[in-house]
Scaffold this motif. Sequence first.
Motif, PDB file in Angstrom:
ATOM      1  N   PHE B  15      71.971  21.622  55.511  1.00  0.00           N
ATOM      2  CA  PHE B  15      71.129  21.363  56.677  1.00  0.00           C
ATOM      3  C   PHE B  15      69.842  20.685  56.252  1.00  0.00           C
ATOM      4  N   ILE B  16      69.406  19.710  57.040  1.00  0.00           N
ATOM      5  CA  ILE B  16      68.038  19.218  56.881  1.00  0.00           C
ATOM      6  C   ILE B  16      67.344  19.529  58.194  1.00  0.00           C
ATOM      7  N   GLY B  17      66.356  20.412  58.139  1.00  0.00           N
ATOM      8  CA  GLY B  17      65.777  20.924  59.385  1.00  0.00           C
ATOM      9  C   GLY B  17      66.878  21.649  60.151  1.00  0.00           C
ATOM     10  N   LYS B  18      67.048  21.300  61.419  1.00  0.00           N
ATOM     11  CA  LYS B  18      68.089  21.957  62.211  1.00  0.00           C
ATOM     12  C   LYS B  18      69.398  21.181  62.192  1.00  0.00           C
ATOM     13  N   GLN B  19      69.334  19.964  61.629  1.00  0.00           N
ATOM     14  CA  GLN B  19      70.508  19.104  61.663  1.00  0.00           C
ATOM     15  C   GLN B  19      71.464  19.444  60.521  1.00  0.00           C
ATOM     16  N   GLN B  20      72.723  19.653  60.864  1.00  0.00           N
ATOM     17  CA  GLN B  20      73.699  19.915  59.799  1.00  0.00           C
ATOM     18  C   GLN B  20      74.285  18.591  59.330  1.00  0.00           C
ATOM     19  N   ILE B  21      74.055  18.281  58.060  1.00  0.00           N
ATOM     20  CA  ILE B  21      74.484  16.983  57.532  1.00  0.00           C
ATOM     21  C   ILE B  21      75.875  17.100  56.903  1.00  0.00           C
ATOM     22  N   LEU B  22      76.109  18.194  56.180  1.00  0.00           N
ATOM     23  CA  LEU B  22      77.423  18.399  55.568  1.00  0.00           C
ATOM     24  C   LEU B  22      78.034  19.684  56.131  1.00  0.00           C
ATOM     25  N   GLY B  39      83.896   6.492  54.087  1.00  0.00           N
ATOM     26  CA  GLY B  39      83.595   6.932  55.443  1.00  0.00           C
ATOM     27  C   GLY B  39      82.573   6.027  56.085  1.00  0.00           C
ATOM     28  N   PRO B  40      82.490   6.085  57.413  1.00  0.00           N
ATOM     29  CA  PRO B  40      81.560   5.205  58.126  1.00  0.00           C
ATOM     30  C   PRO B  40      80.105   5.553  57.828  1.00  0.00           C
ATOM     31  N   SER B  41      79.228   4.641  58.170  1.00  0.00           N
ATOM     32  CA  SER B  41      77.802   4.812  57.911  1.00  0.00           C
ATOM     33  C   SER B  41      77.259   6.085  58.555  1.00  0.00           C
ATOM     34  N   GLY B  42      76.453   6.810  57.826  1.00  0.00           N
ATOM     35  CA  GLY B  42      75.807   8.001  58.365  1.00  0.00           C
ATOM     36  C   GLY B  42      76.662   9.259  58.337  1.00  0.00           C
ATOM     37  N   CYS B  43      77.831   9.210  57.689  1.00  0.00           N
ATOM     38  CA  CYS B  43      78.706  10.383  57.723  1.00  0.00           C
ATOM     39  C   CYS B  43      78.334  11.401  56.649  1.00  0.00           C
ATOM     40  N   GLY B  44      77.399  11.049  55.758  1.00  0.00           N
ATOM     41  CA  GLY B  44      76.961  12.041  54.778  1.00  0.00           C
ATOM     42  C   GLY B  44      77.415  11.775  53.354  1.00  0.00           C
ATOM     43  N   LYS B  45      77.910  10.569  53.088  1.00  0.00           N
ATOM     44  CA  LYS B  45      78.411  10.256  51.737  1.00  0.00           C
ATOM     45  C   LYS B  45      77.303  10.346  50.686  1.00  0.00           C
ATOM     46  N   THR B  46      76.180   9.694  50.996  1.00  0.00           N
ATOM     47  CA  THR B  46      75.080   9.699  50.032  1.00  0.00           C
ATOM     48  C   THR B  46      74.583  11.119  49.795  1.00  0.00           C
ATOM     49  N   THR B  47      74.448  11.862  50.873  1.00  0.00           N
ATOM     50  CA  THR B  47      73.977  13.241  50.754  1.00  0.00           C
ATOM     51  C   THR B  47      74.917  14.062  49.871  1.00  0.00           C
ATOM     52  N   LEU B  48      76.218  13.893  50.072  1.00  0.00           N
ATOM     53  CA  LEU B  48      77.182  14.636  49.256  1.00  0.00           C
ATOM     54  C   LEU B  48      77.031  14.251  47.779  1.00  0.00           C
ATOM     55  N   LEU B  58      64.734  17.060  46.058  1.00  0.00           N
ATOM     56  CA  LEU B  58      63.556  16.312  46.503  1.00  0.00           C
ATOM     57  C   LEU B  58      63.386  16.343  48.024  1.00  0.00           C
ATOM     58  N   TYR B  59      64.404  16.835  48.742  1.00  0.00           N
ATOM     59  CA  TYR B  59      64.343  16.800  50.204  1.00  0.00           C
ATOM     60  C   TYR B  59      63.502  17.939  50.745  1.00  0.00           C
ATOM     61  N   GLU B  60      62.821  17.617  51.824  1.00  0.00           N
ATOM     62  CA  GLU B  60      62.011  18.625  52.493  1.00  0.00           C
ATOM     63  C   GLU B  60      62.902  19.380  53.492  1.00  0.00           C
ATOM     64  N   ASP B 174      76.432   5.112  44.157  1.00  0.00           N
ATOM     65  CA  ASP B 174      76.279   5.052  45.613  1.00  0.00           C
ATOM     66  C   ASP B 174      76.283   3.602  46.076  1.00  0.00           C
ATOM     67  N   GLU B 175      77.383   3.167  46.646  1.00  0.00           N
ATOM     68  CA  GLU B 175      77.533   1.768  47.071  1.00  0.00           C
ATOM     69  C   GLU B 175      76.934   0.826  46.032  1.00  0.00           C
ATOM     70  N   PRO B 176      77.480   0.875  44.808  1.00  0.00           N
ATOM     71  CA  PRO B 176      76.826   0.186  43.689  1.00  0.00           C
ATOM     72  C   PRO B 176      76.827  -1.326  43.850  1.00  0.00           C
ATOM     73  N   THR B 205      81.471   4.447  49.057  1.00  0.00           N
ATOM     74  CA  THR B 205      81.529   3.132  49.700  1.00  0.00           C
ATOM     75  C   THR B 205      81.948   3.268  51.163  1.00  0.00           C
ATOM     76  N   HIS B 206      81.573   2.272  51.947  1.00  0.00           N
ATOM     77  CA  HIS B 206      82.160   2.239  53.293  1.00  0.00           C
ATOM     78  C   HIS B 206      83.011   0.983  53.445  1.00  0.00           C
ATOM     79  N   ILE B 207      83.221   0.316  52.296  1.00  0.00           N
ATOM     80  CA  ILE B 207      84.050  -0.900  52.341  1.00  0.00           C
ATOM     81  C   ILE B 207      85.480  -0.536  51.967  1.00  0.00           C
TER      82      ILE B 207
HETATM   83  N1  LIG Z   1      65.996  12.996  54.126  1.00  0.00           N
HETATM   84  C1  LIG Z   1      66.650  13.097  55.288  1.00  0.00           C
HETATM   85  N2  LIG Z   1      66.070  13.708  56.341  1.00  0.00           N
HETATM   86  C2  LIG Z   1      66.716  13.821  57.517  1.00  0.00           C
HETATM   87  N3  LIG Z   1      67.939  13.366  57.746  1.00  0.00           N
HETATM   88  C3  LIG Z   1      68.575  12.755  56.749  1.00  0.00           C
HETATM   89  C4  LIG Z   1      67.975  12.580  55.466  1.00  0.00           C
HETATM   90  N4  LIG Z   1      68.837  11.929  54.671  1.00  0.00           N
HETATM   91  C5  LIG Z   1      69.922  11.701  55.422  1.00  0.00           C
HETATM   92  N5  LIG Z   1      69.791  12.190  56.669  1.00  0.00           N
HETATM   93  C6  LIG Z   1      70.786  12.149  57.733  1.00  0.00           C
HETATM   94  O1  LIG Z   1      71.981  12.634  57.202  1.00  0.00           O
HETATM   95  C7  LIG Z   1      73.077  11.908  57.706  1.00  0.00           C
HETATM   96  C8  LIG Z   1      73.932  11.433  56.575  1.00  0.00           C
HETATM   97  O2  LIG Z   1      73.179  10.502  55.811  1.00  0.00           O
HETATM   98  P1  LIG Z   1      73.772   9.823  54.512  1.00  0.00           P
HETATM   99  O3  LIG Z   1      72.710   8.942  53.975  1.00  0.00           O
HETATM  100  O4  LIG Z   1      74.316  10.871  53.631  1.00  0.00           O
HETATM  101  O5  LIG Z   1      74.947   8.955  55.114  1.00  0.00           O
HETATM  102  P2  LIG Z   1      75.872   7.868  54.411  1.00  0.00           P
HETATM  103  O6  LIG Z   1      77.265   8.260  54.701  1.00  0.00           O
HETATM  104  O7  LIG Z   1      75.489   7.685  53.013  1.00  0.00           O
HETATM  105  O8  LIG Z   1      75.521   6.562  55.246  1.00  0.00           O
HETATM  106  P3  LIG Z   1      75.417   5.042  54.766  1.00  0.00           P
HETATM  107  O9  LIG Z   1      76.806   4.534  54.626  1.00  0.00           O
HETATM  108  O10 LIG Z   1      74.703   4.378  55.906  1.00  0.00           O
HETATM  109  O11 LIG Z   1      74.641   5.022  53.493  1.00  0.00           O
HETATM  110  C9  LIG Z   1      72.515  10.801  58.573  1.00  0.00           C
HETATM  111  O12 LIG Z   1      72.656  11.196  59.911  1.00  0.00           O
HETATM  112  C10 LIG Z   1      71.069  10.743  58.174  1.00  0.00           C
HETATM  113  O13 LIG Z   1      70.298  10.380  59.282  1.00  0.00           O
END
Ligand SMILES: Nc1ncnc2c1ncn2[C@@H]1O[C@H](COP(=O)(O)OP(=O)(O)OP(=O)(O)O)[C@@H](O)[C@H]1O
Lengths: 271, 253
Positions: B15-22, B39-48, B58-60, B174-176, B205-207
């Motif tokens: 979770f980041i704040g109240k939002q569940q990312i993974l 996976g498509p953009s914003g699905c959480g790949k980078t976070t994972l 480093l995240y707040e 990450d999308e090198p 990657t999302h490609i």
């Molecule tokens: N530091 C952060 N604070 C708040 N929300 C975040 C933070 N980092 C990522 N998110 C949210 O987490 C979700 C997943 O982000 P993430 O960067 O992991 O996606 P992604 O799959 O890598 O997307 P992309 O293909 O665009 O890079 C997004 O909805 C994003 O808005």
Amino acid sequence: MMVFATLTIILVLLLIIASIIYKGLPALSWDMISQTPKGGYYFGKGGGILNAIIGSVYLSFGATFLALIVGLPVALYMNVFLVKHKKTVHALRFILDILWGIPSIVYGALGFIFMIWLGLKTSLLAGIITVTILIIPIMIRSMDEALKFVPRGLFESALSLGSTRSEISFKVFLRQCIPGIITAILLSFGRAIGDAAAVLFTTGYTDNIQGSLSHPAATLPLAIFFQLGSPVPEVKERAYASAMVLIMIILIISIAARIFSQKYYKDKIKF
Amino acid sequence: MEPSGKIKIQNLNLFIGKQQILKNINAEIPENKITVILGPSGCGKTTLLKTLNRLTDLYENIKISGTVEMGNEDILHTKTDITKIRRKMGLVSQRPYPLPMSIYGNIAYGLKISGHTKKQFLDEKVEYYLKVTHLWEEVKDRLKQPASALSVGQQQRLCLARGLAVDPEIILADEPASALDPVSSMAIEELFTELKSWYTIVVVTHILRQAKRIADHVIFMYLGEVIEQGPAGEFFENPKMEKTKAYIKGAFN
Ligand SMILES: Nc1ncnc2c1ncn2[C@@H]1O[C@H](COP(=O)(O)OP(=O)(O)OP(=O)(O)O)[C@@H](O)[C@H]1O
Ligand SMILES: [Mg+2]
């Protein structure tokens, strides 16, 4: 627009320098920068302002050095160790901005009060401490302005190589921001050497060359102030010559610092 | 002993704040293979990916539960110094972030901070890893020049070389290729394919086409969840879930 802005800045700078040279150059002599005031100096007799040059150099180098020692770790800490605590960092920035904005006469007065409490006399040391406190917020905040633009990706890359936070501070952030940090030091130095109000009550004044930290010290801004207040025209002219000396010192330091930062400027990654 | 280089993610919630990312991620990353997180953009790949070497520190306002096991160690809750764990994983980010120093300095950096100071040793390593990343011929005459002078494609290979120099077991990318031109981008893909005999590689990657070219194993994510995972052949030829089928057909991106 940009041309206009640039021209305005250059024009203002030239105007200041030209008017000071115009009024000060006739009075500038080797005696002026190589001798201390002789008896009757302030009524037009011989001598110079070597006492003030030396006092000001001691004072500003001392204060800038102390402020750097305190300020650099704080600025790095804010940007490397407190990344997760944005609110704290915002609060710190706000407080530092307020401290930066407080007029220097207030720092001078505070320094004076502390001196009375502690039973200290006006001295170079008291001046250095007061001026250090005056420029610490400037030092920290202007370093922070450079450090905060280090991209998160660089931070993450350095962490991934197994760096500790201190290694990131001193080997990555510091290097990346050397030009900005030098600017911060110059800004603080300029304030330290040019401020009259903070040293008025704390440093005192002397016609002699500085002997020790516990003696009063002459400073260029006060030398200018005293000479400008003289009814004798020759002495007034010496005030402008002293201002020239002050500007020369700042110019020399700035140019030396720029040359030093060139090497690091090339290393800096432009994102 | 469990073979190292293999990562096992269990019940991971972030979770980041109240939002569940993974959302309840369970996945395995096999050893000495290229695993693509797709996976498509914003699905959480980078976070994972960042959870794997705890850059999420480093995240707040972040809350993480679950486990990420590497070897016999749960990275999320271990008492081992996190800098040691991070050293086992080289990171290649979306765009290159060379360190503010020379080309040589960039590669020597990781070795120096882990205590290697002998010039001859550093020289050898710098040369070796620049050769591994096919950069040596291009830069051997200007090792002392700032890394910032290199092209973006060269910088990206430099960042890979610098990551490899600290002798990691895993490469996280990450999308090198996303900031690179097609030629540099192919160069990076080929490099990964060469390197997988020695390293476990995770590429985000999302490609889709890129994933097909390089993947041995695929983890497909959608809106913070893992929808499907498995060997690449099976995943692309014979997807099981409706979402995967739609994604592979290019229905959404
Ligand atoms: N530091 C952060 N604070 C708040 N929300 C975040 C933070 N980092 C990522 N998110 C949210 O987490 C979700 C997943 O982000 P993430 O960067 O992991 O996606 P992604 O799959 O890598 O997307 P992309 O293909 O665009 O890079 C997004 O909805 C994003 O808005
Ligand atoms: Mg991403």
